[in-house]
Enzyme design. Structure first.
Site, PDB file in Angstrom:
ATOM      1  N   LEU A  33      33.451  44.699  30.706  1.00 32.89           N
ATOM      2  CA  LEU A  33      33.333  43.867  31.904  1.00 32.89           C
ATOM      3  C   LEU A  33      33.370  44.313  33.287  1.00 32.89           C
ATOM      4  O   LEU A  33      34.599  45.174  33.577  1.00 32.89           O
ATOM      5  CB  LEU A  33      34.027  42.575  31.866  1.00 32.89           C
ATOM      6  CG  LEU A  33      33.759  41.559  30.319  1.00 32.89           C
ATOM      7  CD1 LEU A  33      34.933  40.593  30.507  1.00 32.89           C
ATOM      8  CD2 LEU A  33      32.281  41.232  30.334  1.00 32.89           C
ATOM      9  N   ASP A  34      32.653  44.088  34.528  1.00 32.78           N
ATOM     10  CA  ASP A  34      33.199  44.617  35.734  1.00 32.78           C
ATOM     11  C   ASP A  34      34.331  43.695  36.330  1.00 32.78           C
ATOM     12  O   ASP A  34      34.839  42.740  35.567  1.00 32.78           O
ATOM     13  CB  ASP A  34      31.929  43.900  36.736  1.00 32.78           C
ATOM     14  CG  ASP A  34      30.840  44.369  36.456  1.00 32.78           C
ATOM     15  OD1 ASP A  34      30.657  45.561  35.761  1.00 32.78           O
ATOM     16  OD2 ASP A  34      29.627  43.939  36.972  1.00 32.78           O
ATOM     17  N   ARG A  35      35.116  44.447  37.158  1.00 28.78           N
ATOM     18  CA  ARG A  35      36.325  44.013  37.511  1.00 28.78           C
ATOM     19  C   ARG A  35      36.293  42.495  37.939  1.00 28.78           C
ATOM     20  O   ARG A  35      37.417  41.899  37.637  1.00 28.78           O
ATOM     21  CB  ARG A  35      36.902  44.792  38.912  1.00 28.78           C
ATOM     22  CG  ARG A  35      38.056  44.624  39.373  1.00 28.78           C
ATOM     23  CD  ARG A  35      38.283  45.541  40.602  1.00 28.78           C
ATOM     24  NE  ARG A  35      37.504  45.274  41.551  1.00 28.78           N
ATOM     25  CZ  ARG A  35      37.635  44.390  42.703  1.00 28.78           C
ATOM     26  NH1 ARG A  35      38.796  43.625  42.641  1.00 28.78           N
ATOM     27  NH2 ARG A  35      36.822  44.103  43.793  1.00 28.78           N
ATOM     28  N   THR A  83      34.343  40.034  36.935  1.00 20.39           N
ATOM     29  CA  THR A  83      33.885  39.263  35.666  1.00 20.39           C
ATOM     30  C   THR A  83      34.901  39.073  35.081  1.00 20.39           C
ATOM     31  O   THR A  83      35.769  39.704  34.574  1.00 20.39           O
ATOM     32  CB  THR A  83      32.713  39.917  35.081  1.00 20.39           C
ATOM     33  OG1 THR A  83      31.772  40.177  35.988  1.00 20.39           O
ATOM     34  CG2 THR A  83      32.063  38.937  33.824  1.00 20.39           C
ATOM     35  N   ARG A  87      23.688  40.427  37.248  1.00 23.22           N
ATOM     36  CA  ARG A  87      23.691  40.245  38.754  1.00 23.22           C
ATOM     37  C   ARG A  87      22.144  40.532  39.362  1.00 23.22           C
ATOM     38  O   ARG A  87      21.938  39.858  40.286  1.00 23.22           O
ATOM     39  CB  ARG A  87      24.851  41.130  39.092  1.00 23.22           C
ATOM     40  CG  ARG A  87      26.069  40.881  38.699  1.00 23.22           C
ATOM     41  CD  ARG A  87      27.235  41.827  38.846  1.00 23.22           C
ATOM     42  NE  ARG A  87      27.417  41.928  40.245  1.00 23.22           N
ATOM     43  CZ  ARG A  87      28.294  42.854  40.661  1.00 23.22           C
ATOM     44  NH1 ARG A  87      28.961  43.575  39.747  1.00 23.22           N
ATOM     45  NH2 ARG A  87      28.498  42.996  42.030  1.00 23.22           N
TER      46      ARG A  87
END
Length: 287
Positions: A130-132, A134, A230
């Site tokens: 996951l992105d930071r 998220t 996104r």
């Protein structure tokens, strides 16, 4: 860790292990360290044939973390753990893997510490990164063999994830599919965009709740491109709230409003179907 099987027929050890998804890299280790493979508690070469009823056992080799990755005593939000896999419910604002700009304080640093406390010589194997910013559920393989099996399932679409996102604007469509190729934006090492020469990307969405200026949307991925949700939602004119990189505003939330809500996968060894659910975060609330 040791894994064992009772053979059901006469078969060459290498052929049996291949049928169990053992990777080429692991086979190479077994050749270099033949004591890791035993048949009826005796060392056995990979080309040896076992008989029905024989007991085959392999010891998984020790793993080394990358030199750039240090173990740190961090609190991990673990919701499930056994010998082979971990499921985390990640908080927002925490990176998963160390980088030049953030070499510490990541999920990976915490996992190494967690393994060391258990006396496990493992490195970090993230399946659903996951992105930071998220939040939500993440799947981690604890050792290389589990990672190989789960990565094969992931490639076949057997690891299922659904997300919830708070997007800007009131969406008219109740559901739909976005099929637009995604590639790196020229001049940026981070930002992605819809572009004809990009990689195939498919996103399914379903409207859950409509607010005056925002919509809560359930999202499922058919592919797994970087920043796919996104980019795709922004391409519809509905960027994620808080996602300033792709046109979202910070009026109601200060980070990208994306949460990994449900995770479903087949355990690589028990073969049980496991399902996990994480509630919508409090910071998604619209006053």
């Amino acid at each position: 860790m040791k894994l064992s099987w009772t053979l059901q027929e006469e078969i060459v050890i290498k052929d049996f292990l291949k049928s169990q998804g053992v990777s080429r890299r692991l086979f190479k280790t077994f050749k270099e360290e033949p004591q890791l493979v035993t048949l009826n508690q005796q060392p056995a070469p990979l080309w040896h044939a076992g008989k029905a009823g024989d007991s085959l056992e392999v010891e998984l080799p020790q793993e080394e973390a990358g030199a750039y990755m240090e173990a740190e005593p961090l609190e991990l939000p673990i919701v499930f753990e056994d010998e082979h896999v971990l499921v985390l419910d990640k908080q927002p604002g925490v990176a998963v893997i160390p980088s030049m700009n953030q070499p510490s304080g990541t999920i990976a640093n915490g996992l190494l510490w967690h393994y060391q406390k258990q006396g496990l010589a493992y490195t970090v194997h993230i399946l659903t990164r996951l992105d930071r910013d998220t939040s939500g559920l993440m799947l981690v393989a604890k050792h290389r063999y589990a990672h190989t099996l789960l990565a094969a399932d992931q490639k076949q679409g057997k690891i299922q994830r659904s997300y919830v996102a708070l997007v800007e604007g009131s969406m008219e469509e109740s559901s739909g599919t976005i099929s637009k190729p995604i590639g790196r934006k020229e001049g940026s090492i981070i930002e992605r965009e819809v572009r004809p020469d990009g990689q195939t990307a498919v996103t399914h969405f379903r409207r859950q709740t409509s607010f005056a200026d925002h919509t809560l949307v359930e999202i499922k991925l058919a592919t797994g491109r970087t920043h796919q949700i996104r980019v795709h939602m922004a391409s519809l004119g509905h960027p994620l709230a808080g996602d300033t990189l792709y046109g979202g505003g910070t009026g109601v939330i200060s980070r990208q409003a994306l949460h990994s809500q449900q995770l479903r996968f087949i355990h690589p060894f028990t073969k049980r179907l496991l399902t996990f659910h994480s509630p919508v975060p409090d910071d998604f609330s619209i006053e």
